[in-house]
Enzyme design. Sequence first.
Site, mmCIF file in Angstrom:
data_model
loop_
_atom_site.group_PDB
_atom_site.id
_atom_site.type_symbol
_atom_site.label_atom_id
_atom_site.label_comp_id
_atom_site.label_asym_id
_atom_site.label_seq_id
_atom_site.Cartn_x
_atom_site.Cartn_y
_atom_site.Cartn_z
ATOM 1 C CE1 TYR A 1 -1.901 0.458 -3.257
ATOM 2 C CE2 TYR A 1 -3.156 2.411 -3.838
ATOM 3 C CZ TYR A 1 -3.018 1.259 -3.099
ATOM 4 O OH TYR A 1 -3.995 0.909 -2.195
ATOM 5 C CB THR B 1 -0.934 0.029 1.235
ATOM 6 O OG1 THR B 1 -0.132 -0.084 2.418
ATOM 7 C CG2 THR B 1 -1.944 -1.101 1.196
HETATM 8 N N1 LIG Z 1 -4.780 2.811 3.265
HETATM 9 C C1 LIG Z 1 -5.539 3.426 2.364
HETATM 10 O O1 LIG Z 1 -5.660 4.654 2.352
HETATM 11 C C2 LIG Z 1 -6.265 2.615 1.317
HETATM 12 C C3 LIG Z 1 -7.034 3.300 0.359
HETATM 13 C C4 LIG Z 1 -7.708 2.554 -0.605
HETATM 14 C C5 LIG Z 1 -7.620 1.184 -0.610
HETATM 15 N N2 LIG Z 1 -6.860 0.550 0.312
HETATM 16 C C6 LIG Z 1 -6.771 -0.910 0.271
HETATM 17 O O2 LIG Z 1 -7.302 -1.425 1.483
HETATM 18 C C7 LIG Z 1 -6.614 -2.625 1.816
HETATM 19 C C8 LIG Z 1 -6.167 -2.552 3.269
HETATM 20 O O3 LIG Z 1 -5.314 -1.431 3.401
HETATM 21 P P1 LIG Z 1 -4.609 -1.050 4.772
HETATM 22 O O4 LIG Z 1 -4.659 0.428 4.871
HETATM 23 O O5 LIG Z 1 -5.112 -1.894 5.863
HETATM 24 O O6 LIG Z 1 -3.113 -1.450 4.392
HETATM 25 P P2 LIG Z 1 -1.883 -1.861 5.330
HETATM 26 O O7 LIG Z 1 -2.072 -1.327 6.695
HETATM 27 O O8 LIG Z 1 -0.659 -1.521 4.554
HETATM 28 O O9 LIG Z 1 -2.056 -3.441 5.407
HETATM 29 C C9 LIG Z 1 -1.727 -4.273 4.333
HETATM 30 C C10 LIG Z 1 -1.302 -5.588 4.892
HETATM 31 O O10 LIG Z 1 -0.949 -6.454 3.800
HETATM 32 C C11 LIG Z 1 0.163 -7.202 4.218
HETATM 33 N N3 LIG Z 1 0.971 -7.687 3.108
HETATM 34 C C12 LIG Z 1 1.741 -6.954 2.271
HETATM 35 N N4 LIG Z 1 2.403 -7.758 1.432
HETATM 36 C C13 LIG Z 1 2.039 -9.024 1.732
HETATM 37 C C14 LIG Z 1 2.402 -10.283 1.233
HETATM 38 N N5 LIG Z 1 3.267 -10.410 0.224
HETATM 39 N N6 LIG Z 1 1.863 -11.389 1.783
HETATM 40 C C15 LIG Z 1 0.985 -11.282 2.816
HETATM 41 N N7 LIG Z 1 0.596 -10.100 3.345
HETATM 42 C C16 LIG Z 1 1.133 -8.988 2.808
HETATM 43 C C17 LIG Z 1 0.982 -6.240 5.035
HETATM 44 O O11 LIG Z 1 1.883 -6.948 5.825
HETATM 45 P P3 LIG Z 1 3.267 -6.264 6.308
HETATM 46 O O12 LIG Z 1 2.826 -5.432 7.472
HETATM 47 O O13 LIG Z 1 4.109 -7.431 6.670
HETATM 48 O O14 LIG Z 1 3.775 -5.475 5.162
HETATM 49 C C18 LIG Z 1 -0.079 -5.482 5.811
HETATM 50 O O15 LIG Z 1 -0.350 -6.112 7.043
HETATM 51 C C19 LIG Z 1 -5.497 -2.779 0.803
HETATM 52 O O16 LIG Z 1 -5.882 -3.716 -0.164
HETATM 53 C C20 LIG Z 1 -5.355 -1.404 0.192
HETATM 54 O O17 LIG Z 1 -4.876 -1.456 -1.150
HETATM 55 C C21 LIG Z 1 -6.186 1.226 1.302
#
Ligand SMILES: NC(=O)c1ccc[n+]([C@@H]2O[C@H](COP(=O)([O-])OP(=O)(O)OC[C@H]3O[C@@H](n4cnc5c(N)ncnc54)[C@H](OP(=O)(O)O)[C@@H]3O)[C@@H](O)[C@H]2O)c1
Length: 301
Positions: free
Chosen positions: A136, A73
């Site tokens: 991204y 992300t």
């Molecule tokens: N944050 C935003 O503003 C936003 C906006 C729109 C959409 N989204 C979407 O919402 C979803 C959740 O976002 P979030 O904010 O909760 O993101 P986040 O806090 O970055 O969490 C993403 C998680 O995915 C895990 N991950 C990354 N690479 C991986 C891999 N190869 N294998 C297994 N796990 C992996 C990460 O683990 P590590 O901690 O080990 O890296 C992290 O725990 C995502 O799909 C994101 O694209 C987020």
Amino acid sequence: MTACERILVTGAAGQLGGYLLRRLDESGYAATGLGRGEAPGVDRVADIRDRTQVADALDQTQPGAIIHGAAYTDVDGCERDPKLADAINRVGSENVATLAAERGIRVIGVGTDFVFSGSGGAPYTEDAAPDPISVYGASKLAGEQAILSADSRFAVARTAWVYGGRDKHFPRTVLTMLARHGRMEVVDDEIGSPTFAGDLAEALVALLPHRPSGILHLTNEGAASRFELARRVAVEAGQDADRIVPVSTEAFLAKYPLPARRPANSTLANTRAAAMGIRLPPWAVAVARYAPALATEFSEI
Ligand SMILES: NC(=O)c1ccc[n+]([C@@H]2O[C@H](COP(=O)([O-])OP(=O)(O)OC[C@H]3O[C@@H](n4cnc5c(N)ncnc54)[C@H](OP(=O)(O)O)[C@@H]3O)[C@@H](O)[C@H]2O)c1
């Protein structure tokens, strides 16, 4: 999908993951958290880039459905390392979706407003044509397509500007900057749909019995500029909002260059979820509920 069914949450240690696990539990589902490493909320360790690890996790947990939130992300990190973005956001999603399809496990992926350029068309409905302007956004779009093409019954819920939890997010950055520097410059020409991760988790869990397919949008209602959001966070945290200073994206980037372009206005319209009776509160209401608790972190410093 019935309550007490097992739901696997990928990205369990992430911002959304913690709220999802709690909400699933409160709603009577048996939640299992999948993460890349040992962390709170992680019951099964697997890297989604590795098909064997994902297959083993699915076979050992045997969920009825997966809410697939795991992603790379870091928007600027993706721009610097497109191969890694592709490996996690496209290939990782393809692994989860195709292995789930082979096993009859339903998937709801979590998508992003960054699939849109933001240069016309907002608020974007679910059927608007994506046109990403960042690595991204393009890698998440490829991930969406991999999920939706693995099985026509699979869904992707796009969200935006998510905040909540222990780690770095925009409202925490605002209060950190005010605590450290007394003021903060924030762009007033980047507009989107700020979304509290707790409200998003609640909406995703509410979606499960509807067995959604295709694309949906799930954000707190309404639109705000980064500047408006920062001011609202300051006000609700008991700070002087006039210490938030508006600046144009052009002026901001001249001072603090960033590798990835952001959409100017990527506001999402939540038409399909609303038709199912699922609506998130207005963004300002969500901030008013969240910011006072966040503010206590800073009063204790
Ligand atoms: N944050 C935003 O503003 C936003 C906006 C729109 C959409 N989204 C979407 O919402 C979803 C959740 O976002 P979030 O904010 O909760 O993101 P986040 O806090 O970055 O969490 C993403 C998680 O995915 C895990 N991950 C990354 N690479 C991986 C891999 N190869 N294998 C297994 N796990 C992996 C990460 O683990 P590590 O901690 O080990 O890296 C992290 O725990 C995502 O799909 C994101 O694209 C987020």
